[in-house]
Scaffold this active site. Structure first.
Site, PDB file in Angstrom:
ATOM      1  N   HIS A  39     -35.790  70.191 -59.960  1.00  0.00           N
ATOM      2  CA  HIS A  39     -36.231  68.802 -60.122  1.00  0.00           C
ATOM      3  C   HIS A  39     -37.462  68.554 -59.255  1.00  0.00           C
ATOM      4  O   HIS A  39     -37.547  69.074 -58.140  1.00  0.00           O
ATOM      5  CB  HIS A  39     -35.124  67.836 -59.673  1.00  0.00           C
ATOM      6  CG  HIS A  39     -33.917  67.865 -60.559  1.00  0.00           C
ATOM      7  ND1 HIS A  39     -32.647  68.020 -60.075  1.00  0.00           N
ATOM      8  CD2 HIS A  39     -33.790  67.766 -61.900  1.00  0.00           C
ATOM      9  CE1 HIS A  39     -31.786  68.004 -61.072  1.00  0.00           C
ATOM     10  NE2 HIS A  39     -32.455  67.856 -62.204  1.00  0.00           N
ATOM     11  N   THR A  80     -39.956  63.559 -63.481  1.00  0.00           N
ATOM     12  CA  THR A  80     -41.035  63.346 -62.495  1.00  0.00           C
ATOM     13  C   THR A  80     -42.381  63.074 -63.167  1.00  0.00           C
ATOM     14  O   THR A  80     -43.148  62.216 -62.722  1.00  0.00           O
ATOM     15  CB  THR A  80     -41.128  64.584 -61.572  1.00  0.00           C
ATOM     16  OG1 THR A  80     -39.840  64.780 -60.972  1.00  0.00           O
ATOM     17  CG2 THR A  80     -42.158  64.399 -60.482  1.00  0.00           C
ATOM     18  N   ASP A 121     -27.843  60.034 -66.297  1.00  0.00           N
ATOM     19  CA  ASP A 121     -28.210  61.326 -65.708  1.00  0.00           C
ATOM     20  C   ASP A 121     -27.600  61.507 -64.311  1.00  0.00           C
ATOM     21  O   ASP A 121     -27.615  60.576 -63.498  1.00  0.00           O
ATOM     22  CB  ASP A 121     -29.745  61.382 -65.628  1.00  0.00           C
ATOM     23  CG  ASP A 121     -30.268  62.808 -65.684  1.00  0.00           C
ATOM     24  OD1 ASP A 121     -29.589  63.667 -66.277  1.00  0.00           O
ATOM     25  OD2 ASP A 121     -31.367  63.061 -65.139  1.00  0.00           O
ATOM     26  N   HIS A 122     -27.098  62.691 -64.045  1.00  0.00           N
ATOM     27  CA  HIS A 122     -26.642  63.095 -62.702  1.00  0.00           C
ATOM     28  C   HIS A 122     -25.787  62.052 -61.990  1.00  0.00           C
ATOM     29  O   HIS A 122     -26.053  61.717 -60.821  1.00  0.00           O
ATOM     30  CB  HIS A 122     -27.841  63.429 -61.816  1.00  0.00           C
ATOM     31  CG  HIS A 122     -28.515  64.704 -62.213  1.00  0.00           C
ATOM     32  ND1 HIS A 122     -27.999  65.941 -61.924  1.00  0.00           N
ATOM     33  CD2 HIS A 122     -29.659  64.934 -62.908  1.00  0.00           C
ATOM     34  CE1 HIS A 122     -28.800  66.874 -62.407  1.00  0.00           C
ATOM     35  NE2 HIS A 122     -29.807  66.296 -63.030  1.00  0.00           N
TER      36      HIS A 122
HETATM   37  P1  13P Z   1     -38.080  66.785 -63.446  1.00  0.00           P
HETATM   38  O1  13P Z   1     -38.076  65.567 -62.562  1.00  0.00           O
HETATM   39  O2  13P Z   1     -38.451  68.032 -62.727  1.00  0.00           O
HETATM   40  O3  13P Z   1     -38.845  66.575 -64.699  1.00  0.00           O
HETATM   41  O4  13P Z   1     -36.543  67.026 -63.874  1.00  0.00           O
HETATM   42  C1  13P Z   1     -35.897  66.094 -64.689  1.00  0.00           C
HETATM   43  C2  13P Z   1     -34.441  66.340 -64.801  1.00  0.00           C
HETATM   44  O5  13P Z   1     -33.987  67.456 -64.882  1.00  0.00           O
HETATM   45  C3  13P Z   1     -33.577  65.160 -64.850  1.00  0.00           C
HETATM   46  O6  13P Z   1     -32.239  65.489 -64.893  1.00  0.00           O
END
Ligand code: 13P
Length: 291
Positions: free
Chosen positions: A181, A240, A82-83
């Protein structure tokens, strides 16, 4: 064998109007819980790790555990990075066996975002059946090493979305549409459903097929989650809420059992709580029974 990339499980979701839950984990207990919940619900699954837990636990260790769990599970499961803003690390995770890579160059200008995303997409496609996610616009909030203030947040432009997808070669696409996020500061976040719908229609027609991702799942009111799935969100990221579940469950367990020194009991409590949260999300996303 149920090791898959993200695109192949998102295409049926996008066609049939449900969304694949994509859950960020920071340890192996959570990974096991997420898999168990998806197996119970007979749902396709995307397990996600940000860069920091991937480096801390070790990408080879994570891939080995993922493959062991996925090979034994009767559902398709993807492991997603991710990211990631670091091109070399993204390529290393592809080499290690992650099956979807997100290169997040969304803070760069449009041309540089395309260039970096193209480089990772070309690499992943050249070494195997690995799908790649790119982002356009910027999702506000904090996700691991990526921090975007509300002032910096910019929505994705539908016309640019087509150009981005065509020129970058991405398989799945994350547009910034007003989700964030972390925990929302308002009970009624300003989410741009029309923009999401327009982008999804442009990217999922007869000629192109690039399923669309929703970031920032935690805290979005349930009716808005359903609406986002309806307008094309075929992957829904939740991070989160799982972190809160892990920390609150651990804290509550320890507070209520100060005389105990049995870490396994904390693990069981965390696993049970995580499984329940993930099961709730899978139902909400309409993915139960779709594997
Ligand atoms: P949240 O932490 O708001 O659930 O977002 C998760 C997310 O988009 C991870 O890429």
């Amino acid at each position: 064998m149920s090791i898959v990339n993200a695109k192949e499980i998102m295409i049926p979701a996008s066609e049939q109007g449900y969304s694949v839950g994509a859950f960020n984990i920071t340890n192996i207990i959570q990974m096991g819980a997420v898999v168990e919940a998806a197996v119970e619900k007979k749902a396709p699954l995307i397990i996600q790790t940000s860069v920091t837990p991937s480096q801390f636990l070790g990408r080879d260790v994570l891939v080995a555990v993922y493959r062991t769990l996925a090979e034994a599970a009767p559902i398709p499961i993807c492991l997603h990075l991710d990211h990631c803003t670091d091109l070399d690390y993204a390529k290393k995770c592809a080499d290690a066996g992650y099956t979807n890579i997100m290169i997040d160059a969304s803070k760069q200008d449009f041309e540089e975002n395309i260039r970096q995303t193209r480089e990772v997409a070309d690499y992943c496609h050249s070494i195997g059946d690995i799908s790649v996610e790119g982002e356009l616009g910027t999702v506000s909030g904090v996700e691991d090493q990526v921090k975007v203030t509300e002032d910096e947040a910019a929505l994705a432009n539908p016309e640019q979305a087509i150009e981005f997808v065509e020129r970058s070669g991405v398989d799945i696409f994350a547009p910034a549409i007003g989700t964030a996020h972390g925990v929302y500061k308002t009970a009624n976040p300003k989410i741009h459903f029309d923009r999401m719908e327009a982008i999804n229609q442009l990217l999922n027609g007869e000629k192109v097929r690039v399923p669309v991702v929703v970031h920032g799942g935690t805290g979005i009111p349930e009716d808005m989650v359903r609406k986002l799935v309806k307008v094309g969100g075929a992957k829904f990221n939740v991070s989160t809420e799982l972190k809160y579940t892990l920390i609150d469950t651990t804290y509550n367990y320890i507070s209520g059992n100060r005389e105990q020194y049995n870490p396994g009991k904390i693990d069981v409590a965390v696993k049970d709580a995580t499984r329940a949260v993930v099961g709730k999300w899978i139902d909400l996303l309409g993915a139960a029974g779709k594997a």
